[in-house]
Design a protein around this motif. Structure first.
Motif, mmCIF file in Angstrom:
data_model
loop_
_atom_site.group_PDB
_atom_site.id
_atom_site.type_symbol
_atom_site.label_atom_id
_atom_site.label_comp_id
_atom_site.label_asym_id
_atom_site.label_seq_id
_atom_site.Cartn_x
_atom_site.Cartn_y
_atom_site.Cartn_z
ATOM 1 N N PRO A 104 0.830 -1.056 -0.067
ATOM 2 C CA PRO A 104 -0.012 0.011 0.168
ATOM 3 C C PRO A 104 0.831 1.248 -0.122
ATOM 4 O O PRO A 104 0.596 2.179 -0.568
ATOM 5 C CB PRO A 104 -0.648 0.014 1.275
ATOM 6 N N ASP A 105 1.880 1.568 0.869
ATOM 7 C CA ASP A 105 2.851 2.598 0.758
ATOM 8 C C ASP A 105 3.352 2.822 -0.516
ATOM 9 O O ASP A 105 3.312 3.708 -1.182
ATOM 10 C CB ASP A 105 3.856 2.474 1.700
ATOM 11 N N TYR A 122 2.189 1.772 -3.525
ATOM 12 C CA TYR A 122 1.109 2.017 -4.636
ATOM 13 C C TYR A 122 0.526 3.456 -4.143
ATOM 14 O O TYR A 122 0.322 3.971 -5.070
ATOM 15 C CB TYR A 122 -0.056 0.880 -4.252
ATOM 16 N N LYS A 123 0.588 4.058 -2.970
ATOM 17 C CA LYS A 123 0.203 5.525 -2.705
ATOM 18 C C LYS A 123 0.862 6.469 -3.446
ATOM 19 O O LYS A 123 0.721 7.275 -4.013
ATOM 20 C CB LYS A 123 0.118 5.688 -1.278
ATOM 21 N N LYS A 124 2.266 6.233 -3.547
ATOM 22 C CA LYS A 124 3.443 7.089 -4.149
ATOM 23 C C LYS A 124 3.330 6.716 -5.641
ATOM 24 O O LYS A 124 3.222 7.694 -6.460
ATOM 25 C CB LYS A 124 4.700 6.483 -3.837
ATOM 26 N N LEU A 149 0.253 6.163 -7.211
ATOM 27 C CA LEU A 149 -0.976 6.836 -7.422
ATOM 28 C C LEU A 149 -0.796 8.260 -7.361
ATOM 29 O O LEU A 149 -1.413 9.004 -8.119
ATOM 30 C CB LEU A 149 -1.913 6.588 -6.276
ATOM 31 N N MET A 150 0.024 8.783 -6.717
ATOM 32 C CA MET A 150 0.207 10.347 -6.260
ATOM 33 C C MET A 150 1.417 10.976 -7.365
ATOM 34 O O MET A 150 2.013 12.037 -7.253
ATOM 35 C CB MET A 150 0.849 10.682 -4.846
#
Length: 349
Positions: free
Chosen positions: A115-116, A118-120, A122-123
């Motif tokens: 998740p960490d 993937y968040k990066k 996504l951003m």
């Protein structure tokens, strides 16, 4: 109770995956008829997926190469996934190990478990696969979910990761894994061209210090040479050497070779995309980080930017690297200024 929760979660995953797949079918149905998807050589293989690492250094044409390799629709692209672990040099052994493990996970499409990362991704800290972004026009929730990206990745035949901060010597264990058909595309560029490009951008603050050092650049190339030797010794079929200059000068020939190697179809649609990227058809070709260019006109532009004194300094620090990768070492100013004398010679690596 625990069993019930597990069953409910499993049911949700199955239903959600079916929804994603249905959405992909709708997208495919809504797209224009694929009258250009006829084969122009190469072959489409019904084979297990490949995890491909495009491994190189900054300003070596890797963004350009990545776009060409993912012109086929059965690909999934991850842009520099391990950058955060190795952003500062020297990197610790722990950071290198963490980067290698993340690379393994990305090649296996484990976005839900990361998740960490993937968040990066996504951003926009990392480049999005364009097919994932196309879902946002239908459902923001759908395109934001890691399971969506994971499902699209798993559906791709080739999962390509572009890596510039991890050397091939450190990444070599990835290409010895038995549970996934992994492959290294080792992209190199003439060190004189790399440093000329970095020097141009240093005026805008993009490169400084060791990034502009010939010794530092070629030390990394030497690590890559050692890594290439290790991969070729244990699994020669998992290693491919590629010079940026060859790809720029003979784009179709080199791409057909790579597409065939990776089991991708070189269709008329792919050929049209490649022509747009390489023949200077875009409106603005001046952006330094752009991926569209007149590739033949720009590949040796460094010869008009660097003086022979600058070239000799680079050659003195990198003579073994130049010879290993097949780049001419100019013995005099007269040789260097003779445009009839080509840069490329047979590689020794």
């Amino acid at each position: 109770m625990v069993l019930r929760k597990v069953c409910l979660r499993f049911s949700f995953v199955v239903i959600f995956s079916c929804f994603v797949y249905s959405t992909l079918l709708v997208l495919q149905w809504r797209s224009p008829p694929r009258i250009f998807d006829v084969h122009l050589g190469g072959r489409a293989k019904h084979a297990p997926p490949k995890g491909v690492v495009l491994l190189t250094q900054m300003r070596s044409g890797s963004s350009f190469t990545g776009v060409l390799l993912t012109a086929a629709e059965t690909t999934f692209y991850s842009e520099e996934p391990v950058r955060d672990f190795l952003h500062f040099s020297p990197s610790s052994p722990e950071d290198v190990a963490a980067a290698v493990q993340l690379l393994r996970d990305v090649l296996r499409c484990r976005f839900v478990a990361r998740p960490d990362y993937y968040k990066k991704r996504l951003m926009l800290s990392h480049y999005h696969d364009v097919d994932t972004l196309s879902l946002c026009s239908f459902s923001e929730e759908l395109c934001m979910a890691p399971l969506t990206t994971q499902t699209m990745c798993l559906a791709a035949h080739v999962r390509l990761a572009r890596v510039v901060v991890l050397d091939l010597e450190s990444a070599a264990p990835v290409f010895q894994d038995s549970d996934l058909d992994t492959h290294a595309i080792h992209l190199v560029r003439d060190p004189r061209g790399v440093l000329s490009s970095r020097g141009k951008l240093s005026k805008f603050g993009y490169f400084a210090g060791d990034d502009l050092s010939a010794s530092s650049l070629c030390d990394r190339y030497r690590k890559d040479l050692r890594g290439a030797a290790a991969v070729k010794a244990s699994a020669p079929h998992r290693y491919t050497f590629l010079r940026y200059e060859d790809l720029s000068l003979n784009t179709t020939l080199e791409l057909r070779r790579l597409y065939d190697l990776l089991g991708l179809s070189y269709t008329a649609r792919v050929a049209a995309k490649v022509a747009y990227i390489t023949l200077g058809m875009a409106d603005d070709l001046s952006h330094s980080y752009g991926t569209t260019r007149d590739s033949k006109a720009t590949v040796f532009r460094w010869r008009s930017r660097l003086s022979f004194a600058e070239v000799k300094e680079i050659q003195d620090a990198c003579v073994d690297v130049l010879e290993a990768y097949g780049y001419r070492v100019f013995a005099s100013k007269e040789e260097y200024e003779d445009q009839a004398l080509g840069v490329l010679v047979p590689a020794k690596s």
